[in-house]
Design a protein around this motif. Structure first.
Motif, short mmCIF file in Angstrom:
data_model
loop_
_atom_site.label_atom_id
_atom_site.label_comp_id
_atom_site.label_asym_id
_atom_site.label_seq_id
_atom_site.Cartn_x
_atom_site.Cartn_y
_atom_site.Cartn_z
N VAL A 21 46.77 -64.27 120.06
CA VAL A 21 47.18 -65.46 120.81
C VAL A 21 46.14 -66.57 120.69
CG1 VAL A 21 47.65 -66.34 123.14
CG2 VAL A 21 48.63 -64.16 122.41
N ALA A 22 44.87 -66.21 120.85
CA ALA A 22 43.80 -67.22 120.75
C ALA A 22 43.72 -67.82 119.35
CB ALA A 22 42.46 -66.59 121.12
N THR A 23 43.88 -67.00 118.32
CA THR A 23 43.82 -67.49 116.95
C THR A 23 45.01 -68.39 116.63
OG1 THR A 23 42.69 -65.45 116.32
CG2 THR A 23 43.59 -66.76 114.54
N ALA A 24 46.18 -68.04 117.10
CA ALA A 24 47.36 -68.87 116.86
C ALA A 24 47.23 -70.22 117.55
CB ALA A 24 48.62 -68.15 117.34
N LEU A 25 46.73 -70.22 118.77
CA LEU A 25 46.53 -71.49 119.47
C LEU A 25 45.43 -72.33 118.83
CD1 LEU A 25 46.91 -70.33 123.18
CD2 LEU A 25 48.58 -71.50 121.74
N TRP A 26 44.38 -71.67 118.34
CA TRP A 26 43.32 -72.39 117.64
C TRP A 26 43.84 -73.02 116.36
CZ3 TRP A 26 40.28 -70.33 113.26
CH2 TRP A 26 39.24 -71.19 112.89
N ALA A 27 44.66 -72.27 115.62
CA ALA A 27 45.21 -72.80 114.37
C ALA A 27 46.13 -73.98 114.63
CB ALA A 27 45.98 -71.71 113.64
N ASP A 28 46.83 -73.95 115.75
CA ASP A 28 47.76 -75.02 116.05
C ASP A 28 47.08 -76.28 116.58
OD1 ASP A 28 50.48 -75.89 116.13
OD2 ASP A 28 50.41 -75.73 118.31
N ARG A 29 45.97 -76.12 117.28
CA ARG A 29 45.37 -77.27 117.98
C ARG A 29 44.02 -77.72 117.48
NH1 ARG A 29 47.03 -75.07 123.91
NH2 ARG A 29 49.27 -75.30 123.60
N SER A 30 43.38 -76.97 116.59
CA SER A 30 42.03 -77.30 116.17
C SER A 30 42.00 -78.48 115.20
CB SER A 30 41.38 -76.10 115.50
OG SER A 30 40.12 -76.46 115.00
N PRO A 31 41.15 -79.47 115.44
CA PRO A 31 41.00 -80.56 114.48
C PRO A 31 40.07 -80.20 113.32
CG PRO A 31 39.64 -80.98 116.39
CD PRO A 31 40.41 -79.71 116.67
N ASP A 32 39.41 -79.05 113.40
CA ASP A 32 38.45 -78.65 112.38
C ASP A 32 39.09 -78.07 111.12
OD1 ASP A 32 36.47 -79.38 114.14
OD2 ASP A 32 36.29 -77.37 114.97
N LEU A 33 40.32 -77.60 111.22
CA LEU A 33 40.99 -76.97 110.09
C LEU A 33 41.75 -78.01 109.28
CD1 LEU A 33 42.35 -73.82 111.87
CD2 LEU A 33 40.40 -73.97 110.35
N ALA A 34 41.83 -77.77 107.99
CA ALA A 34 42.52 -78.70 107.09
C ALA A 34 43.99 -78.32 106.96
CB ALA A 34 41.86 -78.66 105.71
N GLY A 35 44.76 -79.22 106.43
CA GLY A 35 46.16 -78.94 106.13
C GLY A 35 47.08 -79.25 107.30
N GLU A 36 48.35 -79.16 106.97
CA GLU A 36 49.38 -79.38 107.98
C GLU A 36 49.45 -78.18 108.91
OE1 GLU A 36 51.37 -82.10 108.36
OE2 GLU A 36 50.14 -83.06 106.82
N ARG A 37 50.01 -78.42 110.07
CA ARG A 37 50.22 -77.30 110.98
C ARG A 37 51.22 -76.34 110.39
NH1 ARG A 37 50.52 -80.27 116.85
NH2 ARG A 37 48.29 -80.64 116.99
#
Length: 105
Positions: free
Chosen positions: A61-77
């Motif tokens: 759950v934490a990783t999915a929310l991080w992937a969806d909301r983090s500005p540090d990761l590249a690419g589209e959601r």
């Protein structure tokens, strides 16, 4: 070109070759979402292990929310269905893990 030398510096590095598995880094939101889905599946499968299913579900759950909301990761959601699958399997793994733990205790 193949170089048969024990000296690592003698090898010619090509820019097109992918990095070795130990030097790869997560770069996109889709890759992080895939990892969250894997942790969610692990949490469902390992619900019977005391705490492992619950912990894997929380990580999913934490990783999915991080992937969806983090500005540090590249690419589209990632697609909403992939994110929902990651969160859903994580939550289901937590619920089943807690239920099994309560049943055992």
């Amino acid at each position: 070109m193949t170089v048969t030398s024990s000296n690592l510096d003698a090898r010619e590095l090509d820019e097109n070759t992918p990095p070795k598995w130990w030097t790869r880094r997560i770069r996109t939101r889709a890759q992080v979402t895939e990892i969250a889905v894997m942790f969610g599946a692990l949490s469902i499968v390992s619900f019977w292990a005391a705490g492992l299913g619950i912990a894997a579900g929380m990580i999913a759950v934490a990783t999915a929310l991080w992937a969806d909301r983090s500005p540090d990761l590249a690419g589209e959601r990632a697609e909403r269905t992939d994110t929902a699958l990651a969160v859903g399997t994580g939550i289901l793994g937590i619920i089943v893990g807690v239920g099994f733990l309560v049943m055992v205790l």
